[in-house]
Design a protein around this motif. Structure first.
Motif, PDB file in Angstrom:
ATOM      1  N   SER B 166       0.851  -1.245   0.113  1.00 17.58           N
ATOM      2  CA  SER B 166      -0.024   0.179   0.087  1.00 17.58           C
ATOM      3  C   SER B 166       0.907   1.202   0.071  1.00 17.58           C
ATOM      4  N   LEU B 167       2.147   1.281   0.488  1.00 19.42           N
ATOM      5  CA  LEU B 167       2.983   2.190   0.810  1.00 19.42           C
ATOM      6  C   LEU B 167       3.425   2.832  -0.362  1.00 19.42           C
ATOM      7  N   ARG B 168       3.926   1.697  -1.255  1.00 19.40           N
ATOM      8  CA  ARG B 168       4.723   2.177  -2.522  1.00 19.40           C
ATOM      9  C   ARG B 168       4.016   2.783  -3.625  1.00 19.40           C
ATOM     10  N   GLU B 169       2.579   2.954  -3.631  1.00 18.13           N
ATOM     11  CA  GLU B 169       1.778   3.611  -4.399  1.00 18.13           C
ATOM     12  C   GLU B 169       1.326   4.913  -3.905  1.00 18.13           C
ATOM     13  N   GLN B 170       2.024   5.252  -2.612  1.00 16.92           N
ATOM     14  CA  GLN B 170       1.502   6.472  -2.050  1.00 16.92           C
ATOM     15  C   GLN B 170       2.163   7.564  -2.669  1.00 16.92           C
ATOM     16  N   GLU B 171       1.731   8.929  -2.743  1.00 16.93           N
ATOM     17  CA  GLU B 171       2.200   9.863  -3.449  1.00 16.93           C
ATOM     18  C   GLU B 171       3.656  10.310  -2.952  1.00 16.93           C
ATOM     19  N   GLN B 174       6.092   8.024  -4.529  1.00 15.73           N
ATOM     20  CA  GLN B 174       6.347   8.043  -5.835  1.00 15.73           C
ATOM     21  C   GLN B 174       7.210   9.597  -6.056  1.00 15.73           C
ATOM     22  N   HIS B 190      12.024   5.988   3.447  1.00 13.26           N
ATOM     23  CA  HIS B 190      10.487   6.279   3.525  1.00 13.26           C
ATOM     24  C   HIS B 190       9.261   5.516   3.794  1.00 13.26           C
TER      25      HIS B 190
END
Lengths: 336, 280
Positions: B166-171, B174, B190
């Motif tokens: 879920s975290l790796r797609e957070q803004e 990115q 992060h």
């Protein structure tokens, strides 16, 4: 649905291969040579070498593994190095004992855990809820082997109400011919009430001991699932329509809270198979668990391999059945 | 430490959590103080004359089958059990965390292999897997730590992997990637800090489970070997020595302490979950 089942079954293949490989490799690293254990301390090197040859222990590991796998597919799990009895025969005679114990423990967990969870949810934050949840916390914290000893001390030694160990009394065992291997069921089928009383009395303490953790977990999950459901709009509507509380709780709320409860019960069933090792040891219960333990102590490779693979496969299959049962419990679920 | 932090405020409201914290601190203090405050010397103070004595003023918990003071044994047993539980959870959590981070962040074939490894480990009932591993490595404190630790690994892999997914797609991740940050930097700077809360909760709850499993191995004779005092081994000695029922104090006190230890970690874990996981 069928596509999903097929997909899940195919997904099992690498896991099952991994299980067999893991067990095979782990047991090959056990310190001590089974040939020396079997041949005894006074055996000559020639005798030990001959025994290694006979058992196939001198072949390369890969060959040994494929031979093990090939035999496994034909349900040939080898013979016990100690007793010489085929492993599959031992599993056939013992699995019913373990399953009888596990099913009894699960029944206790369901019969007491679900009502306890429902009562705790309905009386949320009141004293009954606090007492039940404190009890369930204690249930997951208590070591089953210790609880078993305490129960034996209280009910078998002090009060003399129940037998301390075994599956059946000596007298009943002499005149009793099992049919399925599930003694309670067999006594019922033979309409033999004295034997039924005897086997049930032998089952009570080990089943109670084994049920502690699943009972506590089922109670906790039931409480939290019920709390989720009880705040839903349709429950409020049902109450507003004047539906009696009992009906709201059992027909509307509990039915919809069953999905997580069902999952928990399925997963606990598998865990109980592992817990059975400790319980069977305390109560001299002649099941798979105590047999594997004896096999480990005696470095009886085929017994441990066969027993561990059997339990792991049953565990995986039960988890699959739990997954598949979701649609039965909740028809809204679509398989993809 | 900022005592007004919302998580600390939430923890302060958790009655069970506070009881768990007090119990855990008390147990750790007891374990640390054992060599200073021990009532008896386990190596020197044992005698056939004093074997299996009931609890008395001289021996509050009674004596064991070798005539040793049970209070001293249990006291040292807490030390051994705590060491095993904390070390095994640390071992399992670190390996599980690394594998979960790698699988969740990079996905692809790495994720497939780690997933397969996880499925295989989860296919064994935990105590059964621990028994087999201890047997392979021969019973000792170290092998119990490894066995109980390995059993914990898949739990941490699954947990970390799901959080990283879920975290790796957070803004913010990115954005870091767009600024040219390396994968290692993104993971360490992060993703790792943001994954720690659920891991801390899980580690506390796992310490209770690890205590139970380690004592279970001890009960089966696969735990710490004599003369190291260990709570599960004490129960095994009483059971195998045939005096568990005739001298019940030899089982009551070690069992009570195991229960208390597990209860302390479970209460603390529940309290931390309420404090750190805002969803609950």
């Amino acid at each position: 649905m069928w596509q999903y089942i097929l997909k899940r079954l195919l997904g099992l293949v690498p896991v099952l291969l991994g299980i067999t490989l893991a067990v095979f490799l782990l047991l090959r690293f056990i310190p001590g040579d089974p040939a020396i254990v079997l041949a005894g301390e006074r055996a000559t090197p020639d005798q030990i070498a001959a025994l290694r040859e006979q058992l196939g222990l001198n072949k390369p590991l890969l060959i040994q593994y494929f031979a093990f796998l090939g035999n496994l597919l034909q349900l040939n799990l080898g013979n016990s190095l100690i007793s010489g009895i085929p492993v599959i025969d031992e599993i056939k005679t013992r699995w019913t004992a373990t399953f009888e114990l596990t099913i009894a423990a699960m029944l206790i967990a369901i019969l007491f855990g679900i009502p306890a969870g429902v009562m705790a949810a309905v009386r949320k934050n009141r004293w009954l809820d606090q007492v039940l949840m404190a009890g369930s916390l204690l249930g997951v914290s208590i070591p089953v082997y210790w609880l078993g000893l305490l129960l034996v001390y209280l009910f078998a030694v002090t009060l003399n109400w129940l037998p301390p160990s075994g599956r059946i009394g000596i007298e009943s065992g002499l005149n009793f011919q099992p049919i399925t291997g599930f003694y309670v069921l067999d006594a019922l089928l033979r309409l033999n009430l004295p034997v039924l009383g005897d086997v049930v009395s032998h089952l009570v303490l080990p089943a109670l001991t084994l049920s502690t953790i699943p009972l506590a977990i089922v109670a906790r999950i039931t409480r939290s699932a019920m709390l989720d459901v009880l705040t839903q709009d349709y429950i409020r509507t049902a109450k507003a329509k004047g539906v009696p509380d009992r009906l709201v709780i059992f027909r509307h709320a509990l039915k919809n809270a069953l999905l997580p409860i069902n999952t928990t019960i399925g997963l606990q069933f598998g865990t109980l198979l592992g817990g059975a090792i400790l319980t069977e040891t305390i109560f001299s219960w002649s099941g798979i668990g105590s047999w594997i333990y004896d096999g480990i102590l005696a470095r009886d490779y085929p017994v441990v391999q066969g027993g561990v693979v059997f339990i792991a496969v049953v565990f995986v299959v039960i988890n699959l059945l739990v997954d598949l049962s979701y649609a039965w419990v909740d028809p809204r679920i679509q398989y993809r | 430490m900022d005592l007004s932090h919302p998580a600390i405020q939430r923890f302060r409201k958790s009655r069970f959590g506070k009881i768990g914290l007090c119990l855990t601190i008390a147990l750790i203090l007891l374990a640390l103080l054992a060599p200073l405050l021990r009532p008896y010397n386990l190596a020197a103070d044992q005698s056939y004359v004093t074997r299996l004595m009931a609890p008395s003023r001289d021996h509050w918990f009674g004596t064991d089958g070798l005539g040793r003071d049970l209070l001293t044994l249990v006291w040292y047993g807490i030390r051994t059990s705590l060491l095993i539980s904390l070390a095994s959870v640390g071992f399992g959590a670190i390996i599980g965390l690394v594998l979960g981070l790698v699988a969740g962040y990079f996905r692809g074939w790495l994720d497939t292999i780690v997933g397969w490894f996880t499925d295989i480990l989860l296919a064994f009932p935990s105590i059964l897997l621990a028994i087999v591993i201890v047997t392979v490595t021969s019973p000792s404190v170290q092998s119990v730590i490894i066995a109980v630790g390995i059993v914990q690994i898949p739990i941490y892999i699954r947990l970390t992997r799901s959080v990283v997914f879920s975290l790796r797609e957070q803004e913010f991740v990115q954005a870091a990637r767009a600024l040219g940050a390396t994968s290692l930097w993104i993971i360490l700077r992060h993703i790792l800090p943001a994954s720690l809360s659920p891991l801390v909760v899980q580690a506390t709850l796992s310490t209770g489970t690890a205590t139970l499993e380690a004592a279970g191995l001890g009960f089966l004779g696969l735990g710490a070997q004599p003369p190291t005092p260990e709570l599960g081994t004490m129960l095994a000695d009483a059971f195998k020595g045939g005096y568990a029922l005739s001298a019940p104090w030899t089982t009551v006190f070690p069992g009570l302490v195991i229960t208390l230890m597990v209860l302390a970690f479970n209460l603390l874990g529940d309290g931390l979950r309420d404090a750190l996981d805002t969803r609950s």
